[in-house]
Design a protein around this motif. Sequence first.
Motif, short mmCIF file in Angstrom:
data_model
loop_
_atom_site.label_atom_id
_atom_site.label_comp_id
_atom_site.label_asym_id
_atom_site.label_seq_id
_atom_site.Cartn_x
_atom_site.Cartn_y
_atom_site.Cartn_z
N ARG A 1 -10.92 2.05 -8.66
CA ARG A 1 -10.10 2.94 -7.82
C ARG A 1 -9.45 2.23 -6.64
NH1 ARG A 1 -12.96 6.40 -4.89
NH2 ARG A 1 -11.03 7.55 -4.48
N ALA B 1 -3.66 5.40 -0.27
CA ALA B 1 -4.35 4.24 -0.83
C ALA B 1 -5.86 4.31 -0.59
CB ALA B 1 -3.79 2.96 -0.21
N GLY C 1 -2.90 -2.10 -11.15
CA GLY C 1 -1.87 -2.41 -10.17
C GLY C 1 -2.41 -2.72 -8.79
N GLY C 2 -3.73 -2.57 -8.59
CA GLY C 2 -4.33 -2.85 -7.29
C GLY C 2 -4.32 -4.33 -6.97
N ARG C 3 -4.39 -4.64 -5.68
CA ARG C 3 -4.27 -6.03 -5.24
C ARG C 3 -5.48 -6.47 -4.43
NH1 ARG C 3 1.15 -4.60 -5.60
NH2 ARG C 3 2.57 -6.27 -6.25
N ARG D 1 -3.17 -9.48 -8.45
CA ARG D 1 -2.88 -8.10 -8.84
C ARG D 1 -3.45 -7.80 -10.20
NH1 ARG D 1 1.94 -5.60 -11.36
NH2 ARG D 1 2.09 -3.42 -10.69
N ASP E 1 -7.06 0.30 -4.39
CA ASP E 1 -5.66 -0.13 -4.39
C ASP E 1 -5.47 -1.44 -3.62
OD1 ASP E 1 -4.44 2.25 -5.71
OD2 ASP E 1 -5.24 3.28 -3.95
N LEU E 2 -6.18 -1.60 -2.52
CA LEU E 2 -6.07 -2.79 -1.68
C LEU E 2 -7.48 -3.29 -1.37
CD1 LEU E 2 -3.34 -1.59 0.83
CD2 LEU E 2 -3.02 -3.27 -1.00
N GLY F 1 0.81 -1.21 0.00
CA GLY F 1 0.00 0.00 0.00
C GLY F 1 0.84 1.26 0.00
N HIS F 2 0.16 2.40 0.11
CA HIS F 2 0.84 3.70 0.18
C HIS F 2 -0.07 4.66 0.96
CE1 HIS F 2 -1.90 5.17 -2.99
NE2 HIS F 2 -1.67 4.01 -3.60
N LEU G 1 -10.76 -2.99 -8.77
CA LEU G 1 -9.36 -2.68 -8.51
C LEU G 1 -8.84 -1.59 -9.45
CD1 LEU G 1 -7.88 -6.27 -8.03
CD2 LEU G 1 -8.14 -4.52 -6.26
N ALA G 2 -7.99 -0.74 -8.92
CA ALA G 2 -7.26 0.20 -9.75
C ALA G 2 -6.17 -0.56 -10.51
CB ALA G 2 -6.62 1.28 -8.87
#
Length: 258
Positions: A155, A90, A211-213, A255, A157-158, A86-87, A208-209
Amino acid sequence: MTEAEIVVRLRAAGSVFAEQEAALLLAEAPDAAELERMVARRAAGDPLEQIVGWAEFDGIRFVVEPGVFVPRHRTEFLVGLAARFGHPDAVVLDLCCGVGALGVAVRSRLGGDRVELHAADLDPAAVRCARINVRPGAVYEGDLFDPLPDSLRGRVDLLLANAPYVPTPDIAMLPPEAREHEHLLALDGGADGLELHRRVIADARDWLAPGGRLLIEVSEQQAAVAASLMADAGLWEQTEVDDEDDDVTVVVMGRRPL
């Protein structure tokens, strides 16, 4: 009632952590009458977390109502994996959220303030708890993705989905604390334990965005099937195993390609 007397009663009832539980009950009981009631409930097999009204998960306290699923410490492995990918900005979605423990724990590990957290569950009691625990954040009541706003599509990310994965025939073998005191819909994963996971994985890519997981917890026996489902859904799959404790914890991730 003294702590030593409580320990004797809890040990006689089969508690393997009688000393720790006795200390907690003493600390949480507002008076002698309530202490007696709480000790009697614990000796009868009620989950300690439901007696005191909260559970600790990943160092955070969460409100817990009677009947709701108590977050398991083993699932902190999934939280750690999610935080790794994550970031601070996120968008996090916690499906089958229960009391909201996973999403809140991931938000905390990512720094908190800027994380956009959403959570959903079908159980009204769990949703009531989550709406207390998740603040600030949005909690929805409904079946998986159904209650979510369309603005979340593409949208996330996780995506955390700690859906029930106990096969229906194995429910009878669960410890009484779970089998008799947690709602069945939070435990029963269908014939092979992956009924809800199939639905989550099939629709995850839409939410998921790039690259989202998606992260799910499963048993060792279910991991290969779950990974195959991820691949079939167009997700790059990866399996992580935590075998440091007696209980092996398996997390299968998918992913969305960039």
